[in-house]
Design an enzyme around this catalytic site. Structure first.
Site, PDB file in Angstrom:
ATOM      1  N   ASP A 116       0.817  -1.210   0.000  1.00  0.00           N
ATOM      2  CA  ASP A 116       0.000   0.000   0.000  1.00  0.00           C
ATOM      3  C   ASP A 116       0.854   1.264   0.000  1.00  0.00           C
ATOM      4  O   ASP A 116       0.513   2.258  -0.648  1.00  0.00           O
ATOM      5  CB  ASP A 116      -0.922   0.009   1.225  1.00  0.00           C
ATOM      6  CG  ASP A 116      -2.094  -0.947   1.067  1.00  0.00           C
ATOM      7  OD1 ASP A 116      -2.498  -1.209  -0.081  1.00  0.00           O
ATOM      8  OD2 ASP A 116      -2.614  -1.425   2.087  1.00  0.00           O
ATOM      9  N   ALA A 153      -7.885   2.047   7.628  1.00  0.00           N
ATOM     10  CA  ALA A 153      -6.461   2.106   7.952  1.00  0.00           C
ATOM     11  C   ALA A 153      -6.263   2.719   9.347  1.00  0.00           C
ATOM     12  O   ALA A 153      -6.751   2.187  10.338  1.00  0.00           O
ATOM     13  CB  ALA A 153      -5.721   2.893   6.868  1.00  0.00           C
ATOM     14  N   GLU A 208      -5.920   9.740   4.775  1.00  0.00           N
ATOM     15  CA  GLU A 208      -6.357  10.599   5.869  1.00  0.00           C
ATOM     16  C   GLU A 208      -5.449  11.802   6.051  1.00  0.00           C
ATOM     17  O   GLU A 208      -4.278  11.791   5.657  1.00  0.00           O
ATOM     18  CB  GLU A 208      -6.436   9.824   7.194  1.00  0.00           C
ATOM     19  CG  GLU A 208      -5.111   9.512   7.850  1.00  0.00           C
ATOM     20  CD  GLU A 208      -4.423   8.282   7.324  1.00  0.00           C
ATOM     21  OE1 GLU A 208      -3.194   8.361   7.117  1.00  0.00           O
ATOM     22  OE2 GLU A 208      -5.079   7.248   7.123  1.00  0.00           O
ATOM     23  N   SER A 256      -7.819   1.814  13.390  1.00  0.00           N
ATOM     24  CA  SER A 256      -6.966   1.567  14.555  1.00  0.00           C
ATOM     25  C   SER A 256      -7.231   2.567  15.671  1.00  0.00           C
ATOM     26  O   SER A 256      -7.072   2.253  16.853  1.00  0.00           O
ATOM     27  CB  SER A 256      -5.491   1.636  14.149  1.00  0.00           C
ATOM     28  OG  SER A 256      -5.172   0.634  13.214  1.00  0.00           O
ATOM     29  N   ASN A 299      -7.577   5.219  10.727  1.00  0.00           N
ATOM     30  CA  ASN A 299      -8.861   5.558  11.329  1.00  0.00           C
ATOM     31  C   ASN A 299      -9.444   4.394  12.116  1.00  0.00           C
ATOM     32  O   ASN A 299      -9.931   4.564  13.242  1.00  0.00           O
ATOM     33  CB  ASN A 299      -9.838   5.992  10.229  1.00  0.00           C
ATOM     34  CG  ASN A 299     -11.250   6.163  10.734  1.00  0.00           C
ATOM     35  OD1 ASN A 299     -11.572   7.111  11.438  1.00  0.00           O
ATOM     36  ND2 ASN A 299     -12.123   5.225  10.369  1.00  0.00           N
ATOM     37  N   ASP A 304      -4.484  13.175  21.974  1.00  0.00           N
ATOM     38  CA  ASP A 304      -3.206  13.030  21.278  1.00  0.00           C
ATOM     39  C   ASP A 304      -3.280  13.636  19.887  1.00  0.00           C
ATOM     40  O   ASP A 304      -2.260  14.006  19.305  1.00  0.00           O
ATOM     41  CB  ASP A 304      -2.822  11.556  21.171  1.00  0.00           C
ATOM     42  CG  ASP A 304      -2.233  11.010  22.461  1.00  0.00           C
ATOM     43  OD1 ASP A 304      -2.034  11.796  23.407  1.00  0.00           O
ATOM     44  OD2 ASP A 304      -1.979   9.796  22.527  1.00  0.00           O
TER      45      ASP A 304
END
Length: 255
Positions: free
Chosen positions: A44, A156, A115, A160, A158, A144
Site C-alpha cells: 500500500d 487504515a 487521511e 486503529s 482511522n 493526542d
C-alpha cells in the site's frame, strides 16, 4: 477495460525480484508518460507514493501486492495478470485537500488519499477547537490528536484509532479523535464529504502540533482546514472478483 499501453513501477532493491522478472515478461511496457495505466508492484505504501507522484496524469493504477496487508492492492497472480487487468473494475477515489498554517504564517497545501491527521509533538496532549462549515462544533478537544479519513482510508489508521469503516460510495468522511482525554467519551463524527473541517490549535507554544496528509508531514501547525476535492479523481483498478467495496465489507466482519 481496453488498456494497451502499460507502465511498470517496482522497487529495484525488492527481495521479490524473481517474481518481478516474471511480471516484466508479460507486457512490452512503455514509459510512464505514454501509459494508459500504471502497474505498481509492492504494498500500500508504494502505491500511495506513486499515486501522489503520478496522479496528475489522470490514468488508472493497478496494484500488485508483494507487501503485507495490501488493502488497496490486488493479489499476486502472474498467470492471469493480463486478463485480470483487462477485466478489472474501476474505483474512483476523491482525495482530501489539506491547507495548513504554521506558527510563522507559512501556508502548506497537500492532498491525502487515506487521511489527514494532527497529533501532539511533545509529551503534552494537544488542545484544539473543531469547526465544521464555519460553525464551531467543539470548543476544546484535549487528545493526542485527531484525523479525517476518506472511505478508502477509513479501514487504515482511522480504524486503529477506533473510527468506523465507511462504504466506498457513502459520500462521507470520518472525524476521529486519537486517544481523546476530554471529552473522554467522545468517539468522533460522521460528516458529509462536502463538509469543510477546521482544526484551530490552542496553546501552540506549550502544546505544539504537527499535521500529516498521508505520508507528508508539516511541523508546528496552528490551523488546519480539510475538505474533499473532486478536482483530482484517482482511479484504482481491482480484479472483478476482488473489488475494494468487497474488501471494505469483509474488513467489518474480521475478514
Amino acid at each position: 477495460m481496453n488498456i494497451n499501453k502499460i507502465a511498470l513501477i517496482y522497487n529495484q532493491n525488492s527481495k521479490h525480484l524473481a517474481i518481478i522478472e516474471e511480471i516484466k515478461k508479460l507486457y512490452n511496457y512503455c514509459k510512464i508518460e505514454e501509459a494508459e495505466a500504471i502497474i505498481v508492484i509492492g504494498g500500500d505504501g508504494a502505491l500511495l507514493h506513486n499515486i501522489h507522484r503520478y496522479m496528475h496524469l489522470n490514468i488508472p493504477f493497478y496494484g500488485v501486492n508483494l507487501g503485507n496487508l495490501g488493502f488497496l492492492m490486488n493479489p499476486l497472480d502472474t498467470k492471469n495478470l493480463s486478463q485480470n487487468i483487462h477485466e478489472s473494475t474501476v474505483s474512483i477515489l476523491n482525495p482530501l485537500l489539506m491547507q495548513a498554517e504554521d506558527i510563522s504564517g507559512q501556508i502548506y497545501t497537500a492532498l491525502a488519499i487515506n487521511e489527514v491527521s494532527i497529533f501532539r509533538k511533545t509529551n503534552q496532549a494537544a488542545k484544539f477547537r473543531i469547526d465544521v462549515n464555519g460553525i464551531e462544533r467543539m470548543s476544546e478537544l484535549v487528545a493526542d490528536g485527531a484525523l479525517i479519513a476518506t472511505p478508502a482510508g477509513s479501514s487504515a489508521y482511522n480504524l486503529s484509532a477506533g473510527g468506523p469503516i465507511l462504504p466506498l460510495e457513502s459520500n462521507m468522511l470520518c472525524l476521529t479523535p486519537i486517544c481523546s482525554f476530554r471529552p473522554r467519551r467522545w468517539h468522533g463524527a460522521l460528516l458529509l464529504a462536502s463538509a469543510t473541517i477546521q482544526f484551530k490549535i490552542l496553546n501552540t507554544n506549550k502544546r505544539p502540533v504537527n499535521a500529516t496528509a498521508d505520508f507528508q508531514e508539516f511541523n508546528n501547525i496552528t490551523n488546519v482546514t480539510v475538505k474533499s476535492t473532486t478536482d483530482t479523481p484517482i482511479k484504482l483498478l481491482f480484479n472483478k472478483n476482488h473489488t475494494l467495496e468487497d474488501r471494505i465489507i469483509k474488513e467489518q466482519f474480521g475478514g
